[in-house]
Design an enzyme around this catalytic site. Structure first.
Site, short mmCIF file in Angstrom:
data_model
loop_
_atom_site.label_atom_id
_atom_site.label_comp_id
_atom_site.label_asym_id
_atom_site.label_seq_id
_atom_site.Cartn_x
_atom_site.Cartn_y
_atom_site.Cartn_z
N HIS A 86 -5.84 -7.53 13.03
CA HIS A 86 -4.67 -6.65 12.96
C HIS A 86 -4.42 -5.88 14.25
O HIS A 86 -3.68 -4.90 14.26
CB HIS A 86 -4.80 -5.67 11.78
CG HIS A 86 -5.07 -6.36 10.49
ND1 HIS A 86 -4.22 -7.30 9.96
CD2 HIS A 86 -6.12 -6.29 9.64
CE1 HIS A 86 -4.73 -7.75 8.83
NE2 HIS A 86 -5.89 -7.18 8.61
N ARG A 134 6.80 6.89 18.31
CA ARG A 134 6.39 7.14 19.69
C ARG A 134 6.79 5.94 20.54
O ARG A 134 7.24 4.93 20.01
CB ARG A 134 4.87 7.28 19.75
CG ARG A 134 4.20 6.06 19.12
CD ARG A 134 2.73 5.99 19.34
NE ARG A 134 2.04 5.26 18.31
CZ ARG A 134 1.93 3.93 18.23
NH1 ARG A 134 2.51 3.17 19.14
NH2 ARG A 134 1.29 3.35 17.25
N HIS A 184 4.58 -10.75 12.52
CA HIS A 184 4.85 -9.32 12.77
C HIS A 184 5.98 -9.25 13.78
O HIS A 184 5.81 -9.63 14.94
CB HIS A 184 3.58 -8.65 13.31
CG HIS A 184 3.77 -7.23 13.75
ND1 HIS A 184 3.03 -6.19 13.24
CD2 HIS A 184 4.61 -6.67 14.65
CE1 HIS A 184 3.42 -5.06 13.80
NE2 HIS A 184 4.37 -5.33 14.68
N LYS A 200 -3.73 -1.25 1.24
CA LYS A 200 -3.57 -0.51 2.50
C LYS A 200 -3.75 0.98 2.27
O LYS A 200 -3.18 1.53 1.34
CB LYS A 200 -2.13 -0.66 3.02
CG LYS A 200 -1.85 -1.85 3.86
CD LYS A 200 -0.45 -1.72 4.45
CE LYS A 200 0.02 -3.05 4.97
NZ LYS A 200 1.36 -2.97 5.54
N GLU A 202 8.42 -1.47 12.32
CA GLU A 202 7.65 -2.70 12.18
C GLU A 202 8.01 -3.41 10.88
O GLU A 202 8.03 -2.79 9.82
CB GLU A 202 6.15 -2.39 12.18
CG GLU A 202 5.64 -1.83 13.50
CD GLU A 202 4.11 -1.74 13.56
OE1 GLU A 202 3.57 -1.77 14.68
OE2 GLU A 202 3.46 -1.64 12.50
N GLY A 251 -4.23 1.11 12.89
CA GLY A 251 -5.18 0.26 13.60
C GLY A 251 -5.90 -0.70 12.67
O GLY A 251 -7.01 -1.14 12.95
N LYS A 293 2.32 5.89 4.77
CA LYS A 293 3.01 4.63 4.49
C LYS A 293 3.72 4.63 3.14
O LYS A 293 4.75 3.99 2.99
CB LYS A 293 2.01 3.47 4.53
CG LYS A 293 1.45 3.16 5.92
CD LYS A 293 0.55 1.93 5.85
CE LYS A 293 -0.50 1.91 6.93
NZ LYS A 293 -0.10 1.33 8.19
P1 ADP Z 1 -1.83 -0.44 10.63
O1 ADP Z 1 -0.98 0.80 10.55
O2 ADP Z 1 -3.24 -0.21 10.17
O3 ADP Z 1 -1.73 -1.15 11.95
P2 ADP Z 1 0.19 -2.16 9.40
O4 ADP Z 1 0.79 -1.78 8.11
O5 ADP Z 1 0.99 -1.93 10.63
O6 ADP Z 1 -1.25 -1.44 9.51
O7 ADP Z 1 -0.27 -3.68 9.35
C1 ADP Z 1 -1.04 -4.26 10.40
C2 ADP Z 1 -0.96 -5.77 10.36
O8 ADP Z 1 -1.41 -6.28 9.10
C3 ADP Z 1 0.44 -6.34 10.49
O9 ADP Z 1 0.82 -6.46 11.84
C4 ADP Z 1 0.29 -7.70 9.82
O10 ADP Z 1 -0.34 -8.61 10.69
C5 ADP Z 1 -0.66 -7.43 8.70
N1 ADP Z 1 0.06 -7.13 7.44
C6 ADP Z 1 0.50 -5.92 7.03
N2 ADP Z 1 1.11 -5.97 5.84
C7 ADP Z 1 1.06 -7.26 5.45
C8 ADP Z 1 1.50 -7.99 4.28
N3 ADP Z 1 2.11 -7.37 3.25
N4 ADP Z 1 1.27 -9.31 4.23
C9 ADP Z 1 0.63 -9.96 5.23
N5 ADP Z 1 0.18 -9.34 6.34
C10 ADP Z 1 0.38 -8.02 6.45
#
Ligand code: ADP
Length: 640
Positions: free
Chosen positions: A232, A294, A206, A156, A272, A162, A116
């Site tokens: 999530h 993917r 999202h 993160k 995303e 996930g 990321k």
């Molecule tokens: P993963 O790869 O673990 O699925 P993501 O980066 O795609 O993690 O984030 C998963 C979810 O977390 C997103 O769909 C959203 O709901 C929440 N999220 C991620 N980043 C943020 C943020 N900066 N602020 C608020 N919610 C967030």
């Protein structure tokens, strides 16, 4: 076009890919574990190769065995589906080295988007808006960076997925603990404890964009809204996003295409974004989160609104064709929803469930599934039963279709999340398109409240428990009313019914204070002379009545009471899984709510807590043990 491809996956996505192979006249090769030897994807494919084993590591994740299967069957290309090897650049390189085509992006593009932090840097350089935050290599200044960003922040894992290795922090005093938790979770899950810090977006939505590239250029197939999430994880997805404006759609689509073109993306991918919806949608309030390199689980909603078969596009581009459409050829038609139907026990805290699908009757809708009636939901893989996708002329019509299709879905033999999905479909805020990622959590109690069976439903269940079937024969005497008792259980409710057989398929059921006359008709049931739209089936341990909702009763067995008593003192494994931690030892005092152990099952960790105050009598599990559902884990001393 290829003559033959191998599908390196299982379940619904393998079946989905085979469907398109058939349409295109491409022969398909399935691979499978021992557990999946007779599964639907194996039955559908033209050929199948056994990899043996049970767990993914013993089967679907074995790169050499997968490539060897392709070689032996003469497949020219490999479709990875999602999950498993789909985003593993080493696999892509191994496939290409074997002289085969990988149906997906290059190893280089996958690597560029794999972490990321690196992806965010790259996207920033490509002019794609990224969430404000810190994604540097140095990890010794994180608290100061969080202060600079301003709370609340989100920690993160850079290797995350996930929702793992992710923690929201609301105040500086909580930062150190949250960081330690995120790092240790990330190290365990991904072998990498590097994290980044982001501004926590308020009222987050999202919204992701489906892109498609040919290795040089890319187009987008509009957006999907996946804001309905629990921990999530996506629950219901839709396309297009409610409230989306033409300006914002253009801005997001163009940003996603820039993202894809920046890495020379080939095939289907998803960019995303997180959106701040606190003042409605606006083109300057979306930021890149990550790119999934993917085909995505929720791709059907995009297919429904564009009329594009994304798998067909994947095969065509992998076979060397250019982009199948120009941006100006693509249009949105109507609205689509997808609901993910899982075998899970929602009232128990969304515990993954297993079981045999003794009765399976899907609604009239697009169903993507890897199972048939009689199949088993095993503990080895994801407990998804099906994806249900509906399309309507507009959002209101599509939502009505979703609700109807969920009502018409009949599954017995395992618990499912259908009632929860239906409660969501009926949620006022969701109905109005007022969604954000906190919606489910805020209204969790209402959304997970079980539908209580009425006395008419209970009466039908009692009759069926005695062996009567709609339209079928009964074992009862037709002479004179025969009285029988039946003890049903619904949740914790014990239902004592008295059933009198009146002859001609008619019964008088008394349930204490109330009672009903139940009659079999040629194709269903009538209660007190009124036909009802219910169906009831006998299952291994009881009766399931489908009547708008699914009501599962167990037929009480007096012997079960004894084990029920034991369960009061014993913590039994609620599902099969791996013991991650044990916190108590024999002789230790515990109070109600104390953590006893952690069980990991289906990618989630479940904390088991003491049901009452007491002293631990014995501990039957240790860290690292694999256990079956119902196994005793920890037993408390009997109450004096
Ligand atoms: P993963 O790869 O673990 O699925 P993501 O980066 O795609 O993690 O984030 C998963 C979810 O977390 C997103 O769909 C959203 O709901 C929440 N999220 C991620 N980043 C943020 C943020 N900066 N602020 C608020 N919610 C967030």
């Amino acid at each position: 076009m290829f003559d033959k491809i191998l599908i390196a996956n299982r379940g619904e996505i393998a079946c989905r890919i085979i469907d398109t192979c058939r349409l295109l006249g491409v022969r398909s090769v399935a691979i499978h574990s021992d557990i999946d030897a007779a599964s639907r994807h194996v039955e559908m494919a033209d050929e199948a190769v056994s990899l043996g084993g049970q767990t993914p590591a013993e089967s679907y994740l074995r790169i050499d065995a997968v490539i060897d299967a392709a070689r032996r069957t003469g497949a020219q290309a490999i479709h990875p589906g999602y999950g498993f090897l789909s985003e593993n650049p080493d696999f892509v390189e191994a496939v290409e080295k074997a002289g085969l085509v990988f149906i997906g992006p290059s190893a280089k593009a996958i690597r560029a988007m794999g972490l990321k932090d690196a992806a965010k840097t790259l996207m920033h350089e490509a002019g794609v808006p990224v969430v404000p935050g810190y994604h540097g290599a140095a990890q010794d200044n994180l608290a100061a960076e969080a202060d600079k960003i301003g709370y609340p922040v989100l920690i993160k894992a850079v290797a995350g997925g996930g929702g793992k290795g992710m923690r929201r922090v609301d105040a500086p005093s909580e930062f150190a603990d949250a960081l330690a938790a995120a790092q240790s979770e990330a190290l365990k899950a991904f072998g990498n404890d590097v994290v980044l810090i982001e501004k926590y977006v308020s009222k987050p939505r999202h919204i992701e964009v489906q892109v498609f590239g040919d290795g040089t250029r890319a187009v987008h197939l509009f957006e999907r809204d996946c804001s309905l999430q629990r921990r999530h994880q996506k629950v219901i997805e839709e396309a297009p996003a409610p409230g989306m404006t033409a300006d914002m759609r253009d801005a997001m689509g163009q940003a996603a295409v820039r993202a894809a073109e920046a890495v020379g993306y080939a095939g289907a991918g998803t960019v995303e974004f997180i959106v701040d919806a606190s003042d409605g949608l606006s083109p300057d309030k979306f930021w890149f989160m990550e790119m999934n390199t993917r085909l995505q689980v929720e791709h059907p909603v995009s297919e429904e609104i564009t009329g594009v078969d994304l798998v067909a596009w994947q095969l065509r581009v992998a076979a060397g064709e250019g982009l199948p459409a120009k941006q100006s050829d693509l249009r949105i038609k109507g609205h689509a929803f997808e609901a993910r139907i899982y075998a899970e026990d929602v009232p128990a805290g969304f515990l993954p469930a297993t079981g045999t699908l003794e009765h399976l009757n899907f609604a009239d809708a697009r169903i993507d599934t890897g199972v048939r009636q009689g199949d088993e939901i095993s503990p080895f893989y994801d407990p998804m039963i099906a994806k249900l996708t509906v399309h309507g002329a507009d959002r209101a019509q599509a939502l009505a279709a979703l609700e109807r299709a969920l009502s018409d879905t009949q599954i017995a033999g395992t618990v499912t999340n259908i009632a929860f999905l239906k409660a969501l479909a009926q949620h006022e805020g969701f109905g109005a398109g007022d969604v954000d990622t906190g919606l489910i959590e805020r209204d969790l109690d209402a959304l997970t409240a079980p539908a209580v069976p009425c006395t008419r439903c209970r009466s039908v269940a009692a009759v069926v428990a005695l062996g009567a079937q709609a339209g079928g024969q009964t074992g009862f005497s037709l002479w004179g009313p025969l009285e029988q008792r039946v003890a049903l259980q619904w949740g914790d409710d014990e239902i004592a019914a008295q059933v009198a057989t009146l002859g001609g398929g008619t019964y008088r059921v008394s349930l204490g204070e109330t009672g009903h006359q139940v009659a079999r008709t040629s194709n269903g049931w009538s209660v007190d002379g009124q036909k009802i739209a219910a169906k009831a089936v006998r299952t291994d341990d009881g009766v399931t009545v489908f009547w708008g909702n699914t009501y599962s009763f167990t037929v009480a067995d007096p012997l079960d009471r004894a084990s029920g008593q034991l369960a009061g003192d014993a913590t039994l494994a609620p599902m099969p899984g791996l013991v991650k931690a044990v916190f108590v030892e024999a002789g230790q005092e515990v109070t109600e709510g104390d953590k006893l152990a952690v069980l990991e099952a289906m990618k989630m960790e479940h904390v088991l807590r003491a049901g009452r105050d007491g002293v631990v009598a014995s501990v039957h599990v240790s860290e690292g043990a694999q256990i079956a559902a119902g196994d005793p884990m920890i037993i408390l001393e009997e109450q004096p």
